[in-house]
Design a protein around this motif. Structure first.
Motif, PDB file in Angstrom:
ATOM      1  N   LEU A  23       0.863  -1.184   0.000  1.00 42.95           N
ATOM      2  CA  LEU A  23       0.000   0.000   0.000  1.00 42.95           C
ATOM      3  C   LEU A  23       0.895   1.229   0.000  1.00 42.95           C
ATOM      4  O   LEU A  23       1.619   1.477   0.962  1.00 42.95           O
ATOM      5  CB  LEU A  23      -0.904  -0.006   1.235  1.00 42.95           C
ATOM      6  N   ILE A  24       0.872   1.974  -1.089  1.00 42.80           N
ATOM      7  CA  ILE A  24       1.780   3.108  -1.237  1.00 42.80           C
ATOM      8  C   ILE A  24       0.946   4.369  -1.495  1.00 42.80           C
ATOM      9  O   ILE A  24       0.633   4.704  -2.638  1.00 42.80           O
ATOM     10  CB  ILE A  24       2.832   2.843  -2.344  1.00 42.80           C
ATOM     11  N   PRO A  25       0.557   5.070  -0.424  1.00 40.47           N
ATOM     12  CA  PRO A  25      -0.278   6.257  -0.583  1.00 40.47           C
ATOM     13  C   PRO A  25       0.529   7.428  -1.126  1.00 40.47           C
ATOM     14  O   PRO A  25       1.766   7.400  -1.141  1.00 40.47           O
ATOM     15  CB  PRO A  25      -0.762   6.531   0.839  1.00 40.47           C
ATOM     16  N   ASN A  26      -0.192   8.454  -1.552  1.00 47.02           N
ATOM     17  CA  ASN A  26       0.429   9.564  -2.269  1.00 47.02           C
ATOM     18  C   ASN A  26       0.231  10.883  -1.528  1.00 47.02           C
ATOM     19  O   ASN A  26      -0.790  11.551  -1.690  1.00 47.02           O
ATOM     20  CB  ASN A  26      -0.167   9.661  -3.679  1.00 47.02           C
ATOM     21  N   ILE A  35       1.899  12.352   8.363  1.00 49.87           N
ATOM     22  CA  ILE A  35       0.683  11.686   8.824  1.00 49.87           C
ATOM     23  C   ILE A  35       0.640  10.255   8.298  1.00 49.87           C
ATOM     24  O   ILE A  35       0.357   9.304   9.048  1.00 49.87           O
ATOM     25  CB  ILE A  35      -0.564  12.474   8.389  1.00 49.87           C
ATOM     26  N   LEU A  36       0.929  10.066   7.019  1.00 50.18           N
ATOM     27  CA  LEU A  36       0.875   8.726   6.435  1.00 50.18           C
ATOM     28  C   LEU A  36       1.943   7.814   7.037  1.00 50.18           C
ATOM     29  O   LEU A  36       1.700   6.627   7.268  1.00 50.18           O
ATOM     30  CB  LEU A  36       1.013   8.820   4.913  1.00 50.18           C
ATOM     31  N   GLN A  37       3.127   8.361   7.313  1.00 51.38           N
ATOM     32  CA  GLN A  37       4.137   7.575   8.021  1.00 51.38           C
ATOM     33  C   GLN A  37       3.609   7.179   9.397  1.00 51.38           C
ATOM     34  O   GLN A  37       3.738   6.019   9.823  1.00 51.38           O
ATOM     35  CB  GLN A  37       5.420   8.379   8.178  1.00 51.38           C
ATOM     36  N   THR A  47       2.396  12.514  -5.991  1.00 52.21           N
ATOM     37  CA  THR A  47       1.306  12.613  -6.964  1.00 52.21           C
ATOM     38  C   THR A  47       1.497  13.896  -7.760  1.00 52.21           C
ATOM     39  O   THR A  47       1.545  14.986  -7.183  1.00 52.21           O
ATOM     40  CB  THR A  47      -0.074  12.610  -6.282  1.00 52.21           C
ATOM     41  N   SER A  48       1.645  13.781  -9.056  1.00 52.32           N
ATOM     42  CA  SER A  48       1.886  14.975  -9.872  1.00 52.32           C
ATOM     43  C   SER A  48       0.708  15.939  -9.790  1.00 52.32           C
ATOM     44  O   SER A  48       0.896  17.158  -9.753  1.00 52.32           O
ATOM     45  CB  SER A  48       2.163  14.584 -11.322  1.00 52.32           C
ATOM     46  N   ALA A  49      -0.518  15.392  -9.741  1.00 53.74           N
ATOM     47  CA  ALA A  49      -1.687  16.268  -9.642  1.00 53.74           C
ATOM     48  C   ALA A  49      -1.741  16.939  -8.271  1.00 53.74           C
ATOM     49  O   ALA A  49      -1.938  18.156  -8.172  1.00 53.74           O
ATOM     50  CB  ALA A  49      -2.962  15.475  -9.893  1.00 53.74           C
ATOM     51  N   GLY A  50      -1.547  16.156  -7.202  1.00 57.66           N
ATOM     52  CA  GLY A  50      -1.568  16.733  -5.865  1.00 57.66           C
ATOM     53  C   GLY A  50      -0.492  17.785  -5.691  1.00 57.66           C
ATOM     54  O   GLY A  50      -0.709  18.828  -5.061  1.00 57.66           O
ATOM     55  N   MET A  51       0.687  17.537  -6.260  1.00 60.70           N
ATOM     56  CA  MET A  51       1.765  18.522  -6.216  1.00 60.70           C
ATOM     57  C   MET A  51       1.338  19.806  -6.906  1.00 60.70           C
ATOM     58  O   MET A  51       1.507  20.911  -6.371  1.00 60.70           O
ATOM     59  CB  MET A  51       3.004  17.963  -6.913  1.00 60.70           C
ATOM     60  N   ALA A  52       0.759  19.682  -8.103  1.00 65.29           N
ATOM     61  CA  ALA A  52       0.338  20.871  -8.841  1.00 65.29           C
ATOM     62  C   ALA A  52      -0.716  21.655  -8.067  1.00 65.29           C
ATOM     63  O   ALA A  52      -0.680  22.889  -8.022  1.00 65.29           O
ATOM     64  CB  ALA A  52      -0.203  20.458 -10.211  1.00 65.29           C
ATOM     65  N   PHE A  53      -1.652  20.933  -7.434  1.00 65.87           N
ATOM     66  CA  PHE A  53      -2.707  21.625  -6.688  1.00 65.87           C
ATOM     67  C   PHE A  53      -2.126  22.456  -5.546  1.00 65.87           C
ATOM     68  O   PHE A  53      -2.607  23.548  -5.253  1.00 65.87           O
ATOM     69  CB  PHE A  53      -3.717  20.622  -6.133  1.00 65.87           C
ATOM     70  N   THR A  54      -1.085  21.933  -4.887  1.00 67.85           N
ATOM     71  CA  THR A  54      -0.489  22.697  -3.781  1.00 67.85           C
ATOM     72  C   THR A  54       0.152  23.989  -4.284  1.00 67.85           C
ATOM     73  O   THR A  54       0.350  24.924  -3.498  1.00 67.85           O
ATOM     74  CB  THR A  54       0.590  21.888  -3.031  1.00 67.85           C
ATOM     75  N   ARG A 228       1.226  -3.825  -5.950  1.00 71.46           N
ATOM     76  CA  ARG A 228       1.322  -2.491  -5.351  1.00 71.46           C
ATOM     77  C   ARG A 228       0.035  -1.726  -5.619  1.00 71.46           C
ATOM     78  O   ARG A 228      -0.498  -1.782  -6.729  1.00 71.46           O
ATOM     79  CB  ARG A 228       2.527  -1.739  -5.935  1.00 71.46           C
ATOM     80  N   ILE A 229      -0.436  -1.000  -4.595  1.00 73.59           N
ATOM     81  CA  ILE A 229      -1.678  -0.235  -4.715  1.00 73.59           C
ATOM     82  C   ILE A 229      -1.403   1.203  -4.297  1.00 73.59           C
ATOM     83  O   ILE A 229      -0.975   1.459  -3.166  1.00 73.59           O
ATOM     84  CB  ILE A 229      -2.797  -0.816  -3.826  1.00 73.59           C
ATOM     85  N   SER A 230      -1.642   2.133  -5.205  1.00 71.79           N
ATOM     86  CA  SER A 230      -1.510   3.558  -4.909  1.00 71.79           C
ATOM     87  C   SER A 230      -2.895   4.205  -4.962  1.00 71.79           C
ATOM     88  O   SER A 230      -3.876   3.572  -5.346  1.00 71.79           O
ATOM     89  CB  SER A 230      -0.565   4.225  -5.912  1.00 71.79           C
ATOM     90  N   VAL A 231      -2.951   5.469  -4.551  1.00 79.17           N
ATOM     91  CA  VAL A 231      -4.237   6.187  -4.590  1.00 79.17           C
ATOM     92  C   VAL A 231      -4.154   7.446  -5.444  1.00 79.17           C
ATOM     93  O   VAL A 231      -5.123   8.204  -5.525  1.00 79.17           O
ATOM     94  CB  VAL A 231      -4.744   6.539  -3.173  1.00 79.17           C
ATOM     95  N   GLY A 232      -3.019   7.687  -6.090  1.00 75.18           N
ATOM     96  CA  GLY A 232      -2.895   8.846  -6.960  1.00 75.18           C
ATOM     97  C   GLY A 232      -3.218  10.138  -6.231  1.00 75.18           C
ATOM     98  O   GLY A 232      -2.768  10.367  -5.107  1.00 75.18           O
ATOM     99  N   SER A 233      -4.034  10.959  -6.853  1.00 72.66           N
ATOM    100  CA  SER A 233      -4.394  12.252  -6.263  1.00 72.66           C
ATOM    101  C   SER A 233      -5.624  12.169  -5.368  1.00 72.66           C
ATOM    102  O   SER A 233      -6.113  13.198  -4.898  1.00 72.66           O
ATOM    103  CB  SER A 233      -4.660  13.267  -7.377  1.00 72.66           C
TER     104      SER A 233
END
Length: 274
Positions: A23-26, A35-37, A47-54, A228-233
């Motif tokens: 499980l590899i969250p973004n 928090i995720l750690q 996450t490229s989208a999450g990065m851009a949003f910030t 492997r499972i990610s959640v993207g943005s």
């Protein structure tokens, strides 16, 4: 003397086991990383989208330097291995992609992903020959950084109107043959397709959850062979969605009930204490 970066990369590679999904969250910033750690995850991915949003931008509008600076911040936020979403490698040519991967290796990342989306909505997917050349160059650069640096190759056609799963699988197989350590086709919508993809390659497969219309359990994905499972943005969009709902309640209704869902200071700060 031990090398903490090398240790993280070796640990990250060891976490990729077929049938036992990582499980590899973004996360999208330092706070979300910590928090995720603190919640017990073993590795993180940008996450490229999450990065851009910030940064108040749309996905794809961020420069390579800004993306690498963001990833450097995530690497420094926790002791966990971090993989970077590097979109198309900020280049069209194989040499350009290889240079981006070399730079990514230099900031302590444990891996990165390169996709075959061109960035042009009118011609969204690189032709197969060039797409495979780009991945081969990325693999060579990644493994020159470290034998344990994980190069993930992404086939994006399902996100851009593609419906031919056989074509997607052929491309993933070509990426595997080019040396990719992990393959990934975001947009798989049913377990049968996921199972078929996992059976069709011998390298680990990443699947993204958090997209509308594709809600499966960890057990189901493990049974399908996912590694492997990610959640993207999705986590970032969830947080921004909560902000918009709360702000609209205040602005349009004159109410402040949103505060009942806010995390209290003590609970939040537990994640941030060193």
């Amino acid at each position: 003397m031990s090398d903490p970066v090398a240790e993280k990369r070796a640990r990250f590679r060891a976490l990729h086991r077929r049938g036992i999904p990582l499980l590899i969250p973004n996360p999208w910033d330092v706070g979300s990383s910590r928090i995720l750690q603190g919640l017990g995850f073993e590795a993180l991915a940008s996450t490229s989208a999450g990065m851009a949003f910030t940064m108040g931008e749309c996905e794809g509008a961020i420069s390579r330097d800004a993306a690498l600076d963001h990833c450097r911040m995530l690497v420094g936020a926790t002791p966990l291995p971090v993989s970077a979403d590097l979109e198309k490698g900020f280049a069209d040519t194989p040499d350009g992609v290889a240079e981006t991967v070399r730079l990514a290796g230099g900031i302590g990342l444990a891996g990165c992903s390169i996709e075959d989306h061109t960035g042009d909505p009118d011609d969204p997917i690189f032709d197969e020959g060039l797409a495979v050349e780009r991945i081969a160059a990325a693999v060579e650069a990644a493994h020159a950084v470290s034998p344990d640096f994980i190069l993930t190759a992404r086939c994006e056609s399902l996100l851009w109107g593609g419906r031919d799963l056989d074509k997607v699988i052929r491309r993933l197989q070509a990426f595997e043959a080019a040396g990719a350590d992990v393959v990934y086709a975001p947009g798989l919508r049913d377990l049968a397709s996921i199972h078929l993809v996992c059976r069709s390659v011998s390298v680990p497969v990443n699947v993204v959850m958090g997209m509308p219309g594709a809600v499966f359990t960890l057990a189901q994905l493990a049974e399908a062979g996912v590694a492997r499972i990610s959640v993207g943005s999705a986590f970032a969009r969830l947080v921004y969605g909560g902000l918009v709902r709360a702000a609209r309640e205040v602005r349009e209704q004159g109410l402040f009930t949103f505060a009942a869902d806010a995390m209290d200071f003590a609970s939040l700060e537990r994640f941030f204490r060193r």
